[in-house]
Design a protein around this motif. Structure first.
Motif, PDB file in Angstrom:
ATOM      1  N   GLY A 162      37.370   4.582   0.449  1.00  0.00           N
ATOM      2  CA  GLY A 162      37.911   4.432  -0.886  1.00  0.00           C
ATOM      3  C   GLY A 162      38.824   5.556  -1.340  1.00  0.00           C
ATOM      4  O   GLY A 162      39.352   5.514  -2.451  1.00  0.00           O
ATOM      5  N   TRP A 163      39.054   6.553  -0.477  1.00  0.00           N
ATOM      6  CA  TRP A 163      39.806   7.750  -0.890  1.00  0.00           C
ATOM      7  C   TRP A 163      41.276   7.706  -0.482  1.00  0.00           C
ATOM      8  O   TRP A 163      41.999   8.675  -0.678  1.00  0.00           O
ATOM      9  CB  TRP A 163      39.161   9.013  -0.303  1.00  0.00           C
ATOM     10  CG  TRP A 163      37.876   9.389  -0.970  1.00  0.00           C
ATOM     11  CD1 TRP A 163      36.678   8.735  -0.871  1.00  0.00           C
ATOM     12  CD2 TRP A 163      37.654  10.489  -1.849  1.00  0.00           C
ATOM     13  NE1 TRP A 163      35.728   9.365  -1.639  1.00  0.00           N
ATOM     14  CE2 TRP A 163      36.294  10.446  -2.247  1.00  0.00           C
ATOM     15  CE3 TRP A 163      38.463  11.510  -2.341  1.00  0.00           C
ATOM     16  CZ2 TRP A 163      35.741  11.392  -3.116  1.00  0.00           C
ATOM     17  CZ3 TRP A 163      37.911  12.449  -3.200  1.00  0.00           C
ATOM     18  CH2 TRP A 163      36.559  12.387  -3.587  1.00  0.00           C
ATOM     19  N   ASN A 164      41.728   6.584   0.105  1.00  0.00           N
ATOM     20  CA  ASN A 164      43.092   6.552   0.634  1.00  0.00           C
ATOM     21  C   ASN A 164      43.938   5.468  -0.021  1.00  0.00           C
ATOM     22  O   ASN A 164      44.882   4.974   0.582  1.00  0.00           O
ATOM     23  CB  ASN A 164      43.056   6.333   2.163  1.00  0.00           C
ATOM     24  CG  ASN A 164      44.400   6.548   2.825  1.00  0.00           C
ATOM     25  OD1 ASN A 164      45.058   7.558   2.579  1.00  0.00           O
ATOM     26  ND2 ASN A 164      44.820   5.612   3.660  1.00  0.00           N
ATOM     27  N   ASP A 165      43.628   5.111  -1.254  1.00  0.00           N
ATOM     28  CA  ASP A 165      44.373   4.014  -1.875  1.00  0.00           C
ATOM     29  C   ASP A 165      45.835   4.380  -2.132  1.00  0.00           C
ATOM     30  O   ASP A 165      46.683   3.508  -2.246  1.00  0.00           O
ATOM     31  CB  ASP A 165      43.691   3.592  -3.182  1.00  0.00           C
ATOM     32  CG  ASP A 165      44.210   2.261  -3.690  1.00  0.00           C
ATOM     33  OD1 ASP A 165      44.327   1.323  -2.870  1.00  0.00           O
ATOM     34  OD2 ASP A 165      44.516   2.150  -4.891  1.00  0.00           O
ATOM     35  N   LEU A 190      48.079   8.339   1.515  1.00  0.00           N
ATOM     36  CA  LEU A 190      48.644   9.632   1.883  1.00  0.00           C
ATOM     37  C   LEU A 190      48.013  10.243   3.133  1.00  0.00           C
ATOM     38  O   LEU A 190      48.643  11.063   3.798  1.00  0.00           O
ATOM     39  CB  LEU A 190      48.488  10.615   0.714  1.00  0.00           C
ATOM     40  CG  LEU A 190      49.157  10.204  -0.600  1.00  0.00           C
ATOM     41  CD1 LEU A 190      48.882  11.241  -1.679  1.00  0.00           C
ATOM     42  CD2 LEU A 190      50.649  10.014  -0.394  1.00  0.00           C
ATOM     43  N   ASP A 191      46.769   9.871   3.462  1.00  0.00           N
ATOM     44  CA  ASP A 191      46.042  10.573   4.523  1.00  0.00           C
ATOM     45  C   ASP A 191      45.792   9.737   5.775  1.00  0.00           C
ATOM     46  O   ASP A 191      45.529  10.284   6.844  1.00  0.00           O
ATOM     47  CB  ASP A 191      44.694  11.077   3.987  1.00  0.00           C
ATOM     48  CG  ASP A 191      44.867  12.090   2.864  1.00  0.00           C
ATOM     49  OD1 ASP A 191      45.745  12.957   3.008  1.00  0.00           O
ATOM     50  OD2 ASP A 191      44.148  12.003   1.855  1.00  0.00           O
ATOM     51  N   TYR A 192      45.844   8.420   5.668  1.00  0.00           N
ATOM     52  CA  TYR A 192      45.573   7.541   6.806  1.00  0.00           C
ATOM     53  C   TYR A 192      46.586   6.402   6.800  1.00  0.00           C
ATOM     54  O   TYR A 192      47.153   6.059   5.762  1.00  0.00           O
ATOM     55  CB  TYR A 192      44.164   6.939   6.725  1.00  0.00           C
ATOM     56  CG  TYR A 192      43.029   7.942   6.644  1.00  0.00           C
ATOM     57  CD1 TYR A 192      42.378   8.383   7.799  1.00  0.00           C
ATOM     58  CD2 TYR A 192      42.592   8.438   5.418  1.00  0.00           C
ATOM     59  CE1 TYR A 192      41.325   9.282   7.730  1.00  0.00           C
ATOM     60  CE2 TYR A 192      41.548   9.340   5.340  1.00  0.00           C
ATOM     61  CZ  TYR A 192      40.915   9.764   6.502  1.00  0.00           C
ATOM     62  OH  TYR A 192      39.875  10.651   6.423  1.00  0.00           O
TER      63      TYR A 192
END
Length: 566
Positions: free
Chosen positions: A155-158, A161-163
């Motif tokens: 839930g942290w990549n909406d 930017l990171d994946y």
């Protein structure tokens, strides 16, 4: 409409039987509340994070046996859906395990979902053990509600930017009415607000209500604060669980809104969490309490110098373990000031703990005489200073070994950063409480402890006195180090940098930028940078410290010892 119990529990790594008992107790509470769904944190069966225990012989067999116990328990509550986090075996190419969740009901597994995004930054290293799950959404209908499922980092990549993968894309396409996210999100200053910001934005962008269930408790240097929450696309965070304690709460999800079990609007969720100093206090207290409990220690001992670091460590230890379970030892030498003992006596009287005295002057003299006799030269300067610290460290370990107390180290982040500590001396111990607090924060937290108590726990004389190691005549920290307000700003910039809160980074960057406009300032920054680099070998051998900031020494900062830094 759906009744959901958010089971924010405090599991212990590897204690499958204890964790199963906690989960069953929470499920029974959910049943009593007439909930249809109970949700547990990420890897709740093993607790987060097992690390290389996952590779130990028999570990996965114990996981699978414990899971069978949960299936059996679910048969006794056939109407209840359980969302459980656990490691599962993976067949095919890649790592042999996956970080997964399973939904069970009445003894059957209804759904399995494997975490797609495996963090390998800062304190995380999940790719070491797990294979990412496939880029698919998993949705389950419970009564008339479509429930989508995800695990923590998913839930942290909406914002993308990171994946390269955003699990919300597939989940949004599956059109759930509600997303349930299970988590083991460790705490640091500002982390609660960061979670709210990220998941509120994701909820709004994807038009999805989200229930975020987190782990709570201390594990080695990490502390999980719980603070589970629910967000709605228009309203943002609308419900929040308690912080730093277990909390099993039943909510009603109806028409896209989260309500209390009684059908009322939950209390408003404040935008800002605890004040920073109160956060530090509660984080360290829970970290020590759980570390001691899980490692089998009922009591702690601290070397009491009459200085601010040992005073704050003792005050925190007393809050965590109780005055009857904490001992202090003062070990004066011929260089100790009068206040070293007298201030220690007042401190310990204020805290209600015993102060034991073990002078070291004769021991130091004996070592010095032996050194001179063996090597034909006097023991003096830094070797003599370090000898005193090492004798004190030995005495404290003698006490720990003899009486079973956990020895707490007293180094702060400023001193640990620049090596202002002695290996096998004041670095001895099992856990450091203030090793992620800069010296200026040590002073501030000490004042906060007094203010919170409504009385003088830590004597004002200790707070006011100039810091000193008292290992040489008239010695003061300022003789060897820049003033702490200066040193700490430089350290924040060099060690944490952009990981700091925006306001804190801007302040530190401006401070260092100003220093670098002057020759003496550039020399100071270069000197501090070199001191940090040269003392990595000390930090590598030091005990774990409780993490309170975004970048702490330990697993969150991995640099080589043998390297050229400039």
């Amino acid at each position: 409409m759906l009744k959901i119990t958010a089971a924010q529990i405090n599991p212990t790594i590897g204690d499958m039987s204890g964790n199963v008992a906690r989960m069953i107790a929470a499920a029974r509470q959910a049943r009593a509340d007439e909930a249809e769904l109970v949700v547990f944190p990420e890897l709740s069966l093993t607790a987060y994070y097992p690390g290389d225990l996952l590779e130990e012989e028999g570990f996965m067999e114990r996981v699978e046996s414990a899971f069978q116990e949960l299936l059996a328990a679910s048969r006794q509550m056939p109407a209840l859906y359980w969302v459980i986090g656990l490691p599962v075996r993976h067949e095919g190419r890649g790592k042999r395990l996956r970080n997964a969740l399973r939904v069970i009901k009445g003894g059957d597994v209804l759904l399995e979902y494997a975490k797609q995004l495996l963090p390998t930054y800062n304190i995380f290293d999940e790719r070491r053990h797990f294979e990412p799950g496939p880029d698919v959404a998993r949705v389950l209908r419970i009564r008339d509600v479509q429930v989508g499922l995800m695990i923590c980092e998913d839930g942290w990549n909406d914002e993308g930017l990171d994946y390269g993968v955003n699990p919300f894309d597939r989940l949004r396409d599956a059109a759930p009415d509600l997303v349930v996210s299970i988590n083991a999100s460790p705490s640091n200053v500002g982390k609660r607000e960061q979670r709210h910001r990220i998941f509120t934005a994701a909820s709004s962008r994807n038009a999805l209500p989200i229930l975020y269930v987190n782990q709570v408790g201390g594990h080695d240097q990490l502390v999980y604060d719980g603070a589970s929450f629910a967000v709605e696309p228009q309203a943002g965070a609308v419900w929040e669980a308690r912080r730093f304690e277990e909390d099993v709460t039943t909510l009603l999800f109806d028409g896209g809104r989260f309500l209390t079990a009684a059908g009322e609007a939950p209390p408003a969720v404040p935008a800002e969490g605890l004040p920073t100093l109160e956060f530090y206090r509660r984080q360290v207290v829970l970290g020590l309490r759980d570390y001691a409990r899980r490692c089998g220690f009922g009591k702690a001992v601290v070397g009491c110098s009459g200085g601010i670091d040992s005073a704050l460590t003792l005050a925190l230890a007393v809050e965590a373990l109780g005055a009857g379970n904490v001992a202090a030892i003062t070990m004066p030498s011929r260089f100790s000031s009068e206040g070293s003992v007298s201030d220690s006596e007042i401190l310990c009287r204020n805290l209600g703990i015993p102060l034991l005295q073990h002078p070291i002057a004769d021991l130091v003299a004996g070592f010095a005489s032996g050194f001179d006799g063996a090597f034909g030269t006097a023991l003096q300067g830094v070797p003599l200073e370090n000898l005193q610290a090492r004798i004190r460290g030995t005495i404290l370990m003698e006490y720990s070994n003899s009486f079973g107390h956990l020895l707490l180290t007293t180094g702060n982040k400023s001193e640990i950063s620049v090596g202002y500590c002695t290996l096998y001396g004041d670095t001895n111990g099992g856990l450091g409480l203030i090793g992620d607090l800069y010296k200026t924060e040590v002073f501030a937290l000490s004042a906060h402890m007094n203010q919170t108590a409504g009385r003088e726990l830590i004597p004002q004389a200790i707070i006011d006195k100039p810091p000193s190691a008292e290992l040489a005549p008239g010695q003061k920290d300022a003789d060897s180090l820049p003033p702490y307000p200066v040193l700490d700003e430089v350290l924040k910039f060099l060690i944490e940098g952009p990981r700091l809160a925006t306001w804190e980074y801007d302040s530190a960057a401006a401070f260092v930028g100003d220093l670098r406009t002057r020759d003496d300032g550039r020399a100071l920054v270069a000197r501090v940078k070199q001191m940090i680099a040269r003392n990595e070998y000390k930090r590598r051998q030091a005990p774990p410290i409780i993490r309170v900031r975004a970048r702490a020494f330990g697993s969150g900062r991995q640099v080589p010892i043998a390297a050229k830094f400039s």
